[in-house]
Design an enzyme around this catalytic site. Structure first.
Site, PDB file in Angstrom:
ATOM      1  N   HIS A  54     -36.628  -3.951 -44.927  1.00 11.61           N
ATOM      2  CA  HIS A  54     -35.652  -3.713 -43.669  1.00 11.61           C
ATOM      3  C   HIS A  54     -36.195  -4.353 -42.273  1.00 11.61           C
ATOM      4  O   HIS A  54     -37.102  -3.787 -41.702  1.00 11.61           O
ATOM      5  CB  HIS A  54     -35.786  -2.165 -43.427  1.00 11.61           C
ATOM      6  CG  HIS A  54     -35.300  -1.448 -44.540  1.00 11.61           C
ATOM      7  ND1 HIS A  54     -35.135   0.033 -44.716  1.00 11.61           N
ATOM      8  CD2 HIS A  54     -34.659  -1.825 -45.670  1.00 11.61           C
ATOM      9  CE1 HIS A  54     -34.605   0.377 -45.719  1.00 11.61           C
ATOM     10  NE2 HIS A  54     -34.298  -0.841 -46.505  1.00 11.61           N
ATOM     11  N   GLY A  68     -35.525   5.716 -34.742  1.00 15.94           N
ATOM     12  CA  GLY A  68     -35.514   6.795 -35.906  1.00 15.94           C
ATOM     13  C   GLY A  68     -36.497   5.934 -36.651  1.00 15.94           C
ATOM     14  O   GLY A  68     -36.639   6.484 -38.265  1.00 15.94           O
ATOM     15  N   HIS A  69     -37.064   4.919 -36.329  1.00 16.57           N
ATOM     16  CA  HIS A  69     -38.172   4.389 -37.209  1.00 16.57           C
ATOM     17  C   HIS A  69     -39.722   4.269 -37.071  1.00 16.57           C
ATOM     18  O   HIS A  69     -40.009   4.509 -35.660  1.00 16.57           O
ATOM     19  CB  HIS A  69     -37.609   2.858 -37.313  1.00 16.57           C
ATOM     20  CG  HIS A  69     -36.398   2.426 -37.601  1.00 16.57           C
ATOM     21  ND1 HIS A  69     -35.808   2.352 -38.989  1.00 16.57           N
ATOM     22  CD2 HIS A  69     -35.082   2.261 -37.120  1.00 16.57           C
ATOM     23  CE1 HIS A  69     -34.641   1.942 -39.166  1.00 16.57           C
ATOM     24  NE2 HIS A  69     -33.964   2.271 -38.079  1.00 16.57           N
ATOM     25  N   HIS A 111     -26.627   6.042 -42.881  1.00 16.39           N
ATOM     26  CA  HIS A 111     -26.318   4.998 -42.063  1.00 16.39           C
ATOM     27  C   HIS A 111     -25.475   3.980 -42.553  1.00 16.39           C
ATOM     28  O   HIS A 111     -25.713   3.733 -43.658  1.00 16.39           O
ATOM     29  CB  HIS A 111     -27.375   4.523 -41.361  1.00 16.39           C
ATOM     30  CG  HIS A 111     -28.232   5.471 -40.232  1.00 16.39           C
ATOM     31  ND1 HIS A 111     -29.451   5.561 -39.912  1.00 16.39           N
ATOM     32  CD2 HIS A 111     -27.506   6.263 -39.428  1.00 16.39           C
ATOM     33  CE1 HIS A 111     -29.666   6.177 -38.912  1.00 16.39           C
ATOM     34  NE2 HIS A 111     -28.524   6.835 -38.620  1.00 16.39           N
ATOM     35  N   ASP A 138     -40.045   0.193 -44.771  1.00 16.45           N
ATOM     36  CA  ASP A 138     -39.115   0.054 -43.444  1.00 16.45           C
ATOM     37  C   ASP A 138     -40.104  -0.871 -42.470  1.00 16.45           C
ATOM     38  O   ASP A 138     -41.166  -0.087 -42.054  1.00 16.45           O
ATOM     39  CB  ASP A 138     -38.683   1.428 -43.038  1.00 16.45           C
ATOM     40  CG  ASP A 138     -37.844   1.261 -41.887  1.00 16.45           C
ATOM     41  OD1 ASP A 138     -37.408   0.011 -41.496  1.00 16.45           O
ATOM     42  OD2 ASP A 138     -37.614   2.156 -41.272  1.00 16.45           O
TER      43      ASP A 138
HETATM   44 ZN   LIG Z   1     -31.221   4.517 -40.955  1.00 18.88          ZN
HETATM   45 ZN   LIG Z   2     -31.438   1.221 -41.765  1.00 18.04          ZN
END
Ligand SMILES: [Zn+2]
Ligand SMILES: [Zn+2]
Length: 546
Positions: free
Chosen positions: A388, A365-366, A73, A193
């Protein structure tokens, strides 16, 4: 245990969403993790993108041993050409991440010198004193990894961007066993994250998109246009699968998307029969119900394909009533307004628009909170640094850590530039280092400071006023009436009164000038305009003496 300190130096992505970058430092050695970019907010005019301020690395460039990139990404790869242009050290990343970066590096003319090392999840490399183990994590792009970094001071785990998807599109779940193994060795610190730290529960599997796509495809009569990020390869795979099921052909629109598709197919991350994917020209010759077009612009970016479709300014084709547009991504925080405006415009052009709020055509996606807790339980880290995310995400992630029993003094909520140090297993606050913005626009890197952005904002908001004074050289009096030109400030035809008063302010100033007429007129007009209009146009004054 050694007396050298281990240092974690966050350079981007802590206190914001995007431009992720961090350095791990031990003695005379630095390991860089990710080199991301961030797309500018609405009010940063004319800025293409923003990269981290990596002054800290430039001052220590002889000590940088390598760069590890967790996934493909742009918020993790987008600054690679800027970093590599100045610090040419070996890069370690998985095949797809490499493929996606090669394109950037070749555009920057750096590909031939770049020392690219392809690694696979499960492998390990030694970079200076750092033993880096790559473990697979699920995310919205294939081939993402987290990092286990063995240092002389202990084991650090960097989660990368991750979720715990049990049924990922590529069939490859996060490597739970490896996480358990790390736990057995003892984890000094987890850096993890925080993007969804304020979302309870679990992030749904990527699979839930398929029924939603099926539903849309079953009912759509005309063309189907799917907008997402150019790097969301797993979504491309899903689009290919559903297109095949409903006997439509799939075409990708735009350079970045086609380039990513080419790389993903070449490397085997996008599996589609030869005749399924066709060119746009060819697709446009087919009947509307025989095609799917996939493009960028799900964030409402005006210059993207979807942005241009929404304003009727796309060159290759336009929207027609009967088209169905699927926005398959969540708005990045700060982009909501743009996205909603784009949706309204698309509707106005007769398209049927499907977006996250009305159908599950996107999943994150997290990791959500329950997955974050699971990661902490699997690793049982001694110390924890949320990464993040905006400050509110980092903060919320820290609260979760407290709930799981990590003592407050072992959790560090820090933003870019705040160094953390580890000595004898203890974590301490270190000094602050630069951790700000570097703006990149068409004209170059970093020659645009916040000052220029502020000027552009002022121009966009309140316009400008240009005053041209012709003075008599000898007498210092006005030779002719002041010339006043305004743009974006007031409608001149409606502002006769204001202009007359402006002229009076200028004439008075010329009479009472104490020498620096240019500056005096500028200051006087600034106050005058603000009083009269509550606006602050940029004011330029030129003085000609004849
Ligand atoms: Zn990512
Ligand atoms: Zn990211």
């Amino acid at each position: 245990m050694s007396h050298t300190k281990l240092r974690v130096v966050p350079l981007g992505g802590l206190g914001e969403v995007g431009k992720n970058m961090m350095a791990i430092e031990y003695g005379e050695n630095l390991l860089v993790i990710d080199t991301g970019l961030m797309f500018p907010e609405n009010d940063m005019l004319g800025i293409d993108y923003i990269i981290p301020d990596f002054q800290y690395l430039l001052e220590r460039r002889q000590r940088v041993r390598g760069i590890v990139v967790t996934h493909g990404h742009e918020d993790h790869t987008g600054a690679i050409q800027h970093v590599l242009g100045q610090i040419n050290v070996p890069i370690y990343a998985t095949a797809l991440t490499h493929g996606l970066m090669e394109d950037k590096l070749s555009r920057g003319g750096l590909l031939s010198q770049a020392k690219l090392n392809t690694v696979r999840a499960g492998e390990a490399v030694q970079v200076g004193p750092f033993g880096v183990e790559f473990f697979h994590v699920c995310h919205s792009i294939p081939d993402g990894v987290g990092l286990g970094i063995t240092t002389p001071a202990g084991l650090i785990i960097h989660s990368g961007d991750y979720k715990f998807d049990h049924t990922p599109v590529d069939g490859w779940p996060t490597d739970y066993a490896k996480l358990g193994e790390f736990c057995g060795r003892g984890v000094l610190a987890l850096l993890s994250d925080s993007t969804n730290a304020d979302k309870p529960g679990w992030t749904p599997s990527e699979r839930v998109i398929e029924p939603a796509f099926d539903q849309v495809f079953r009912t759509a009569k005309g063309r189907i246009i799917i907008a997402t990020f150019a790097s969301v390869v797993s979504r491309m795979q899903q689009a290919a699968d559903v297109a095949m099921r409903f006997r439509r052909k799939l075409a990708f629109v735009g350079t970045s998307m086609n380039e990513n598709v080419r790389i993903a197919r070449k490397l085997g991350y996008l599996d589609a029969p030869e005749d399924l994917i066709i060119g746009v020209e060819q697709a446009l010759r087919l009947k509307p119900d025989e095609i799917v077009l996939m493009c960028t612009g799900s964030q409402g970016e005006p210059s993207s394909i979807l942005g241009r479709l929404s304003t009727g300014t796309n060159r290759q084709f336009n929207l027609t009533p009967g088209d169905t547009v699927i926005l398959s991504s969540h708005p990045i925080p700060g982009n909501e307004e743009n996205v909603h405006r784009t949706i309204n415009r698309l509707l106005r052009r007769g398209a049927n628009v499907i977006y996250g709020a009305i159908a599950p055509v996107h999943v994150s996606g997290h990791a959500n909170q329950e997955e974050m807790k699971l990661l902490m339980h699997l690793l049982r880290p001694k110390n924890f640094i949320p990464i993040h995310g905006e400050l509110r995400h980092l903060h919320q992630h820290a609260i979760l850590a407290h709930e799981l029993g990590i003592p407050a003094e072992n959790v560090a909520v820090i933003e870019n530039g705040q160094v953390m140090e580890f000595e004898n297993g203890e974590m301490h606050l270190g000094e602050r280092v630069p951790g700000g913005y570097v703006f990149v626009d068409g004209s170059g890197v970093g020659d645009i400071g916040p000052e220029v952005v502020r000027e552009r904002e002022a121009l966009a908001r309140d316009g400008f006023v240009l005053v041209n004074l012709a003075l008599d050289r000898e007498a210092g009096t006005l030779h002719e009436d002041p010339e006043i030109i305004t743009r974006g400030f007031v409608y001149t035809q409606n502002a006769d009164e204001l202009m007359a008063a402006t002229r009076k302010v200028i004439t008075d100033m010329v009479w009472n000038s104490e020498g620096d007429l240019q500056n005096e007129v500028q200051q006087a007009l600034k106050a005058f305009f603000y009083n009269e209009t509550k606006r602050r146009p940029m004011i330029f004054v030129t003085v000609n003496r004849a």
